[in-house]
Design an enzyme around this catalytic site. Structure first.
Site, PDB file in Angstrom:
ATOM      1  N   LYS A   1      -4.647 -10.096  -6.270  1.00 34.73           N
ATOM      2  CA  LYS A   1      -5.916 -10.253  -5.455  1.00 34.73           C
ATOM      3  C   LYS A   1      -6.851  -9.503  -5.814  1.00 34.73           C
ATOM      4  CE  LYS A   1      -6.397  -8.472  -1.340  1.00 34.73           C
ATOM      5  NZ  LYS A   1      -7.703  -8.059  -0.519  1.00 34.73           N
TER       6      LYS A   1
ATOM      7  N   LYS B   1     -11.228  -4.527  -3.250  1.00 30.50           N
ATOM      8  CA  LYS B   1     -12.218  -3.300  -3.456  1.00 30.50           C
ATOM      9  C   LYS B   1     -11.764  -1.969  -3.648  1.00 30.50           C
ATOM     10  CE  LYS B   1     -13.724  -3.289   1.408  1.00 30.50           C
ATOM     11  NZ  LYS B   1     -12.522  -2.919   2.102  1.00 30.50           N
TER      12      LYS B   1
ATOM     13  N   LYS C   1       0.783  -1.207  -0.073  1.00 32.78           N
ATOM     14  CA  LYS C   1      -0.031  -0.069   0.045  1.00 32.78           C
ATOM     15  C   LYS C   1       0.782   1.275   0.000  1.00 32.78           C
ATOM     16  CE  LYS C   1      -4.457  -2.002   1.338  1.00 32.78           C
ATOM     17  NZ  LYS C   1      -5.809  -1.522   1.986  1.00 32.78           N
TER      18      LYS C   1
HETATM   19  P1  ATP Z   1      -8.854  -2.772   0.063  1.00 31.21           P
HETATM   20  O1  ATP Z   1      -8.762  -2.973  -1.168  1.00 31.21           O
HETATM   21  O2  ATP Z   1      -9.607  -1.516   0.567  1.00 31.21           O
HETATM   22  O3  ATP Z   1      -7.587  -3.090   1.323  1.00 31.21           O
HETATM   23  P2  ATP Z   1      -9.926  -5.419   0.471  1.00 31.21           P
HETATM   24  O4  ATP Z   1     -11.072  -5.810  -0.547  1.00 31.21           O
HETATM   25  O5  ATP Z   1      -8.722  -6.188   0.618  1.00 31.21           O
HETATM   26  O6  ATP Z   1     -10.096  -3.780   0.620  1.00 31.21           O
HETATM   27  P3  ATP Z   1     -10.325  -5.626   3.400  1.00 31.21           P
HETATM   28  O7  ATP Z   1     -11.502  -4.675   3.790  1.00 31.21           O
HETATM   29  O8  ATP Z   1      -9.200  -5.340   3.543  1.00 31.21           O
HETATM   30  O9  ATP Z   1     -10.907  -5.732   1.860  1.00 31.21           O
HETATM   31  O10 ATP Z   1     -10.664  -7.191   3.853  1.00 31.21           O
HETATM   32  C1  ATP Z   1     -12.214  -7.529   4.321  1.00 31.21           C
HETATM   33  C2  ATP Z   1     -12.020  -8.981   4.468  1.00 31.21           C
HETATM   34  O11 ATP Z   1     -12.185  -9.706   3.156  1.00 31.21           O
HETATM   35  C3  ATP Z   1     -10.577  -9.610   4.906  1.00 31.21           C
HETATM   36  O12 ATP Z   1     -10.953 -10.737   5.695  1.00 31.21           O
HETATM   37  C4  ATP Z   1     -10.202 -10.108   3.755  1.00 31.21           C
HETATM   38  O13 ATP Z   1      -9.148 -11.199   4.010  1.00 31.21           O
HETATM   39  C5  ATP Z   1     -11.173 -10.554   2.704  1.00 31.21           C
HETATM   40  N1  ATP Z   1     -10.511 -10.324   1.319  1.00 31.21           N
HETATM   41  C6  ATP Z   1     -10.502  -9.241   1.017  1.00 31.21           C
HETATM   42  N2  ATP Z   1     -10.091  -9.552  -0.457  1.00 31.21           N
HETATM   43  C7  ATP Z   1     -10.446 -10.821  -0.599  1.00 31.21           C
HETATM   44  C8  ATP Z   1     -10.125 -11.807  -1.796  1.00 31.21           C
HETATM   45  N3  ATP Z   1      -9.679 -11.248  -3.006  1.00 31.21           N
HETATM   46  N4  ATP Z   1     -10.295 -13.130  -1.624  1.00 31.21           N
HETATM   47  C9  ATP Z   1     -10.766 -13.693  -0.665  1.00 31.21           C
HETATM   48  N5  ATP Z   1     -10.816 -12.874   0.723  1.00 31.21           N
HETATM   49  C10 ATP Z   1     -10.661 -11.448   0.753  1.00 31.21           C
END
Ligand code: ATP
Ligand code: LTN
Length: 343
Positions: free
Chosen positions: A202, A205, A119
């Site tokens: 990965k 969002k 990040k």
């Molecule tokens: P950001 O992009 O804002 O960092 P993110 O999509 O990675 O967000 P988080 O809020 O960081 O989402 O994660 C919320 C939950 O969703 C966590 O338990 C994380 O491990 C899970 N998660 C996020 N992205 C994935 C993915 N691609 N596959 C499986 N689990 C996920």
């Protein structure tokens, strides 16, 4: 269990940042497990708004997304009668415990975190906030305040869970047995859903690489289908689970299908053995994704149609969470040598 902790059941705690539109990765990796595990554990699910301000953000957007994420917890099946749903910043103990844990967390532990490095690399070096480095300590505070036994998260959070355990162990060693050492609970299938536009990254969002990167839980259904039909694959036609990076796109679609149908890998490969090509696979994956999204969107409309409902649940949740958090924090303060107020 530590003598000051009274639990009737094992606990889980988890959270999602209100930092964008929730994806099917968030659902498959996290929320779906929460809905399932709430029947086995005493459960706490928070909207981690303090984490969402560790990168540049817009206050109006944060306000809207905090309510949206809470409503999506409910729409994905979290039952407020059996689980506690709350907003992290409504319980000040999270911030206070973070400071206390900061003072026993070696800087080197934080510098090693891959999420921080990834990040930070996306921002100008001189604008990276201290909060981004400190993010995992706040996450440790979230978990340790509730003496959570298990933390249902996606695979990307493995390293943060290890750090939480290290911090808890260090505290217990320095000040006496206080914190429960939590376990990560990561789904066997769908723990790491990959981007549809780039299956070597990965799904996330906050990623803005392309409008075809992710299916969002609130995407119109025809749009969700279109995104899956356009998912990047390869030039072959063999539909089987495979960890060859060249085949990551097909593997990702198969894992999404596996996670959402609950079928075994051999059943799935047999099922697609007669497919004419990746188009057939994509069509079926789109069908199961849409079947998952439809009831979530329906419930979301009902929940948000009722004025004030989400806010009132969040107020109740914060009250319940604060009671437990305050009691843990009292113990922590005492063990660390702070004197009590005498009124
Ligand atoms: P950001 O992009 O804002 O960092 P993110 O999509 O990675 O967000 P988080 O809020 O960081 O989402 O994660 C919320 C939950 O969703 C966590 O338990 C994380 O491990 C899970 N998660 C996020 N992205 C994935 C993915 N691609 N596959 C499986 N689990 C996920
Ligand atoms: N860092 C997590 C979100 C998060 C979390 C938590 C998850 C913050 N606090 C406590 C589990 C338990 C992420 O998914 N990026």
């Amino acid at each position: 269990m530590n003598s000051h902790v009274s639990k009737t059941r094992k606990r889980v705690l988890s959270g999602v940042q209100p930092s964008g539109n929730l994806t099917i990765g968030n659902y498959i990796g996290a929320l779906r497990q929460w809905a399932r595990e709430q029947h086995n554990f005493e459960s706490f699910f928070c909207v981690v708004d303090l984490h969402a301000i560790t990168v540049p953000y817009d206050p109006a957007e944060l306000r809207a997304k905090t309510r949206e994420v809470a409503a999506l917890y409910l729409a994905c099946g979290i039952d407020p009668d059996i689980s506690t749903i709350f907003v992290q910043s409504h319980v000040p103990a999270h911030s206070e415990l973070t400071w206390l844990l900061n003072c026993i967390t070696p800087l080197g532990w934080l510098n090693r975190m891959t999420q921080f490095k990834d990040k930070a690399a996306k921002q100008q070096a001189d604008s990276v906030g201290t909060g981004l480095l400190d993010y995992p300590v706040l996450m440790a505070a979230d978990i340790l305040l509730y003496h959570a036994d298990a933390v249902p998260v996606g695979d990307d959070q493995r390293q943060h869970l290890e750090l939480t355990r290290d911090i808890a162990q260090r505290f217990n060693h320095l000040f006496g047995e206080t914190f429960t050492i939590p376990e990560a609970m990561i789904p066997l299938s769908g723990g790491r859903v990959m981007g549809l536009d780039d299956p070597t990254n990965k799904m996330s969002k906050s990623e803005t690489s392309s409008e075809y990167h992710a299916v969002y839980l609130l995407d119109p259904l025809d749009r969700a289908r279109k995104k899956i039909m356009r998912a990047v694959t390869d030039s072959g036609r063999d539909i089987s689970f495979n960890d060859d990076p060249q085949r990551a796109g097909v593997n990702n679609l198969l894992e999404i299908y596996e996670a959402l149908t609950g079928k075994t890998r051999s059943e799935i490969e047999a099922h697609f053995a007669t497919a004419r090509g990746y188009g057939d696979l994509k069509k079926e994956v789109a069908d199961v994704v849409i079947a998952a999204l439809e009831p979530i969107q329906q419930r979301y409309r009902e929940i948000t149609g009722e004025q004030g409902y989400v806010d009132s649940l969040l107020a109740q949740g914060a009250e319940r969470a604060a009671e437990i958090a305050r009691s843990t924090l009292d113990t922590v303060r005492d063990r660390m040598g702070f004197i009590k107020t005498h009124s």
